[in-house]
Design an enzyme around this catalytic site. Structure first.
Site, PDB file in Angstrom:
ATOM      1  N   GLU B 209       0.843  -1.201   0.000  1.00 38.35           N
ATOM      2  CA  GLU B 209       0.000   0.000   0.000  1.00 38.35           C
ATOM      3  C   GLU B 209       0.879   1.251   0.000  1.00 38.35           C
ATOM      4  OE1 GLU B 209      -0.697  -2.688   1.690  1.00 38.35           O
ATOM      5  OE2 GLU B 209      -2.646  -3.182   0.830  1.00 38.35           O
ATOM      6  N   HIS B 278      -8.898  -5.824  11.032  1.00 38.85           N
ATOM      7  CA  HIS B 278      -9.643  -5.666   9.783  1.00 38.85           C
ATOM      8  C   HIS B 278     -11.032  -5.063   9.986  1.00 38.85           C
ATOM      9  CE1 HIS B 278      -7.068  -9.038   7.798  1.00 38.85           C
ATOM     10  NE2 HIS B 278      -6.445  -7.906   7.893  1.00 38.85           N
TER      11      HIS B 278
END
Lengths: 410, 475
Positions: B209, B278
């Site tokens: 990322e 998450h």
């Protein structure tokens, strides 16, 4: 002066997709026994060739050959075979349990069992692994109770993580198994930090970091190599190259330009590339790297060449992005079949004994599952205590959390 | 005794799927582990394995059937059972957000279908009330522009359609992220885009990322218009330096020379059973930063209209989607040029007694609470923020001037959350109209646990919203 022409971007060629014919011709595989075994205090720049080869011990006939043969006792090899078979049977049961709704998620390591199962046997008490979600073999090879793992997967009342963590993201500190992170790569640089701390405090323990080839793209991987290069801590840096990161082939992580073992060259870290489906090669190469760490010679990077034979996870369907036959076409074979063949060639094993052991293992896994299910599964039976939900946010529970708990009446 | 084989749930968010193919036929013997059928969901194709041994005596759902709800009996084993037992060992259990009732199969099926329909239905009911109220001259905010005919589409399709429309209109727009091309997105949001636009505009990136965000920010500096998909916003934490210190500030730091027209999008907040790393809401993280715009769509129209506006906007825009909403269907305008303005909230349901401000999936909970409150004689006005920065404080204040009470709802943590900002803006703009201290309903102040029972407790509930509304109305 060079003529200025329009530039264009290189996008890695797609590999064979479903419907195509599996092709591993790009993977150069040397003969078993062909790669030299340097002394553990070798300089990194003297073994650059080993980062572009593949260390192999078991040949096609099932014989152990060459300088990397660890010459292990057949009983040790049988224990290794057992660990790999147990890992595979465990995976199969848990995948089934996911399909039955007993857990929401599962990840297998099918085809890669040799790497974790063999590596663990070269570590000692107090050493610390910083694994990914595909190294359950590290625990199973040291006979960690399967029921304990299953209780975590089922998130039941006996879950040692108290219902807080995703299935398969185990933590087992006393087994040298650091908490698996759901976010990729973080553990790799932490392994280096752990090893540096061990060296700073004059300890004797070493660390092992684990990462998949896809996640080597993460900054954490490169930071880990910088620190490992600068401070030379006692760490083994494992890269498990199983060819696929979900649907992205290893070329998308840069495998087309250089091997993952070769990443270490620029940092002056000795690196090896080994056959990850060869139990004997994994033992020998792991032992070499562990000895370097123990003798304070510093880090080693190892690329394990293997193939992810199963789906990425229970939520993945690989038939959508690679040919179904690709797994069978993988040129390094299956780790369990190869070790079994070797034991038969040695004259200490047979098809009958193998079948019998398979049945024993399946029974053992089934009994463990029955025991775990007595304590509940995702949707049935006892669950983790709700009263513990506000614990461990901080070492001591602050007042506002006490109040929130009271408001919920738990 | 015979049993029924039920349509399994292959992921916690699956509610229905297509029974693509039977691999066994009536009369076949099956053993545990045999693959008996293939099913398709919007995410993947999966094999269904037999759990019990026996003979398939009847196939209840023919192959090719679409929209088979989880837990529907699809076949009978050994003569079938009088009552299917979804919870019995060896039977796939329902895996839905709410623990399903331990009932026989058909009520359970009804339950799942009910859940799937909830969002659209409550949106429509809210809208009907709004039209009624508009006629009576009661609505607080200006009515939305009428975009004409609508059709039902999922939030997932709305997002895809928005990207496709903008990519057709502007060849500077491209999409990049992990698994967005060949796999069509980890949550299948980019379905079909690779086929239409090719691998130079729909790009599978290496897993970093930090790397691909930095690269996209660099591409935006050249004037391209990247859409960066984060597989989930949790992973954007790796890239936060690029987003905040580069994307958000470079226009300012370069004296206006170099802007960063870029969209960061992906699922934010909790899905189901994905635990601490998450399941978190980053709304207040991003909304805090000058230079960033932040939107959080609820319905399909929100998703399509806001994403199109975000792609056209010359600033970096964060689009916080919600995984659970992806599969839900809402009416969405079909007009080619449909777009929504950034910075405008929407009254989803008018009311006079209390203002409930929510965004993303919390709008669903607020709407459910409003229906429950109506039954108890409290008329709640539900405001869907749509845009978190800029925040439509005037619309909220206008509502509070009418209702005199404020409840905010979100799944994020309590400390310095969006509700905090909303309450402060109301205090600044409408202090004299408040008849009770505002109340925030939000997630508990703990990392998200995994276990279903703990996860449910950690998230805000409709009951908590109802309680809060009663508290501020002193009922």
């Amino acid at each position: 002066m060079t003529e200025r022409r329009p530039l264009s971007l290189h996008v890695p060629e797609p590999p064979v997709r479903p419907g195509g014919k599996p092709d591993f011709s790009r993977l150069a595989i040397p003969q078993a026994g062909a790669v030299r075994r340097p002394p553990v205090d070798v300089a990194a720049h003297d073994i650059h060739d080993l980062g572009y080869s593949i260390i192999r011990v078991l040949n096609r006939q099932g014989e152990a050959v060459g300088p990397w043969d660890p010459k292990l006792d057949p009983e040790v090899l049988k224990a290794g075979l057992r660990a790999m078979m147990k890992t595979r049977a465990f995976d199969a049961r848990m995948m089934m349990a996911q399909r039955q709704g007993k857990t929401s998620f599962y990840m297998q390591c099918t085809g890669e069992e040799a790497i974790a199962c063999a590596f663990q046997m070269e570590l000692g008490k107090g050493d610390m692994n910083f694994p990914t979600y595909r190294q359950q073999g590290l625990l199973i090879a040291q006979d960690w109770p399967l029921t304990d793992l299953m209780c975590q997967i089922f998130s039941n009342e006996k879950d040692r993580l108290r219902g807080r963590q995703l299935p398969v993201l185990y933590s087992a500190r006393e087994a040298g198994f650091f908490s698996v992170s759901g976010n990729l790569g973080t553990q790799y640089v932490q392994a280096v930090g752990w090893a540096m701390a061990s060296a700073i405090s004059g300890d004797t323990r070493i660390a092992a970091g684990w990462i998949g080839e896809g996640s080597t793209a993460e900054s954490d991987f490169h930071s880990a190599l910088v620190f490992a290069s600068v401070y030379r801590p006692p760490v083994v840096l494992n890269v498990v190259n199983n060819q696929w990161a979900i649907s992205s082939p290893q070329t998308v992580a840069g495998g087309e330009s250089a091997t993952f073992a070769a990443r270490a060259h620029g940092y002056g870290i000795p690196s090896l590339r080994a056959d990850g489906n060869d139990y004997l090669a994994v033992r020998a190469v792991a032992a070499w790297a562990v000895e370097r760490a123990r003798r304070n010679l510093g880090p080693t990077l190892i690329e394990w060449v293997t193939y992810r034979a199963g789906p990425h996870s229970s939520s993945d369907d690989p038939s959508r992005y690679r040919p179904k036959e690709e797994s069978d076409a993988w040129p390094l074979g299956d780790p369990i079949e190869r070790l079994k063949k070797h034991l038969i060639v040695l004259g200490t094993w047979s098809e009958e004994r193998h079948t019998q052991m398979q049945a024993e293992i399946e029974e053992e896994v089934l009994l463990a599952q029955r025991e775990a299910e007595r304590h509940g599964t995702l949707h049935d039976g006892p669950r983790p205590s709700t009263a513990t939900m506000f614990e461990d946010v901080f070492k001591e529970m602050p007042r506002h959390l006490r109040e929130q708990r009271q408001e919920l009446g738990i | 005794m015979g049993t029924q084989i039920l349509m399994p749930a292959l992921s916690p968010t699956m509610t229905e799927g297509k029974l693509a193919r039977w691999l066994k036929k009536e009369g076949d013997e099956v053993r545990a582990g045999d693959v008996i059928a293939e099913i398709e969901t919007d995410k993947a194709t999966m094999e269904v394995e037999a759990v019990d041994e026996g003979r398939i005596t009847r196939i209840l759902v023919p192959e090719g059937t679409e929209g088979v709800a989880v837990n529907t009996p699809i076949a009978e084993l050994n003569g079938g059972g009088a009552a299917a037992q979804p919870q019995a060992p060896g039977q796939p259990g329902p895996v839905t957000r709410q623990p399903a009732p331990p009932a026989a199969a058909s009520p359970a099926v009804g339950q799942v279908a009910q859940q799937a329909e909830d969002h659209a239905a409550i949106a429509a009911r809210g809208q009907a009330r709004e039209e009624g109220a508009a006629k009576a001259g009661e609505a607080a905010a200006a009515p939305e522009k009428d975009w004409g005919p609508t059709r039902p589409i999922t939030v997932r399709e709305a997002l895809r359609d928005a990207m496709a429309a903008e990519m057709r209109a502007d060849d500077r727009v491209f999409l990049m992220g992990e698994e967005v091309a060949q796999y069509q997105g980890a949550y299948k949001v980019s379905q079909g885009l690779l086929d239409e636009f090719g691998p130079k505009r729909v790009i599978d990136t290496p897993i970093t990322e930090h790397g691909f965000t930095g690269m996209a920010v660099g591409a935006a500096f050249t004037g391209l218009r990247p859409i960066v998909e984060f597989m989930t916003f949790n992973f954007s934490m790796q890239a936060i330096d690029q987003i905040i210190n580069s994307a958000a500030k470079t226009l300012y730091m370069s004296g206006g020379q170099l802007g960063c027209p870029i969209v960061f999008r992906g699922p934010n907040g909790a899905a189901a059973r994905v635990a601490a790393q998450h399941s978190q809401c980053f709304a207040s993280w991003y909304a805090h930063v000058p230079g960033l715009k932040v939107v959080a769509p609820w319905s399909s129209a929100d998703a399509k209209g806001l994403l199109r506006a975000a792609i056209r906007d010359p600033n970096p825009v964060i689009v916080l989607e919600n995984e659970i909403l992806y599969g839900h269907t809402f009416e969405c305008p079909t007009a080619e040029d449909f777009v929504l303005p950034l910075g405008k909230a929407k009254v989803e349901r008018p009311g006079k007694d209390v203002t409930i401000v929510a965004y993303s999936i919390a709008v669903t909970w607020a709407m459910q609470a409003a229906e429950e409150l109506a039954g108890q004689g409290i008329e709640a006005e539900v405001i869907n923020l749509r845009s978190l920065r800029p925040l439509d404080a005037e619309a909220i204040a206008a509502s509070v001037r009418k209702t005199n009470r404020l409840v905010t709802v979100e799944e994020g943590w309590p400390y310095a959350n969006i509700g905090t900002e909303v309450a402060m803006r109301v205090i600044e703009l409408a202090f004299d109209w408040l008849d009770a201290p505002p109340v925030r309903v939000c997630g508990k102040d703990v990392p998200m646990p995994y276990a279903a029972n703990l996860e449910k407790l950690a998230l805000p509930s409709v009951a908590e919203i109802v309680d809060a509304a009663k508290r501020v109305t002193y009922r």
